[in-house]
Design a protein around this motif. Structure first.
Motif: not given
Length: 144
Positions: A55-76
């Protein structure tokens, strides 16, 4: 994988569990055969770390800041829950070997999973220059 600007995602890499956890575990297992026989050569939750690294390698499918923040929190959060789930997979062995109760095992695994969650939240932010940062498969701070 390429984005519209021709930037290429680097090949996936993983060190298992970062922070030296997998490396230390392997060293202890190599030094103490009884430990390796009981606990193997990798942490019981190492597959959780590899999934987290993906998950960290790709960094989320949506690169917008809010979506990326949410994707990282979900991965964690998924990492934390996955580590907790390994407690149940090891109840019988841990109870038999160490004479501990299920609540004691759960407490220990909650402490481990919580420490891992805090570590990745603190040290895994994007644009940090660290090799385990969010989106580490992309050039530093891309797109930007």
């Amino acid at each position: 994988m390429r984005d519209q600007d021709g930037v290429t995602l680097a090949p996936f890499t993983t060190d298992g569990c970062s922070g030296g956890m997998s490396a230390t575990w392997k060293t202890v297992a190599d030094m103490f055969p009884g430990f390796a026989d009981l606990h193997e050569h990798t942490p019981p939750w190492e597959s959780c770390c590899v999934t987290h690294d993906q998950a960290y390698h790709v960094g989320g499918a949506d690169l917008t800041p809010k979506a990326s923040f949410d994707a990282r929190l979900e991965a964690d959060q998924i990492l934390e829950q996955c580590v907790l789930a390994t407690a149940a997979e090891n109840y019988d062995m841990l109870q038999a070997e160490y004479g501990v109760t299920v609540p004691q095992i759960d407490t220990a695994f909650r402490m481990i999973s919580s420490a891992m969650f805090d570590a990745v939240r603190f040290g895994g932010g994007p644009c940090s220059g660290l090799p385990w940062r969010w989106g580490y498969g992309w050039p530093q701070c891309w797109p930007g």
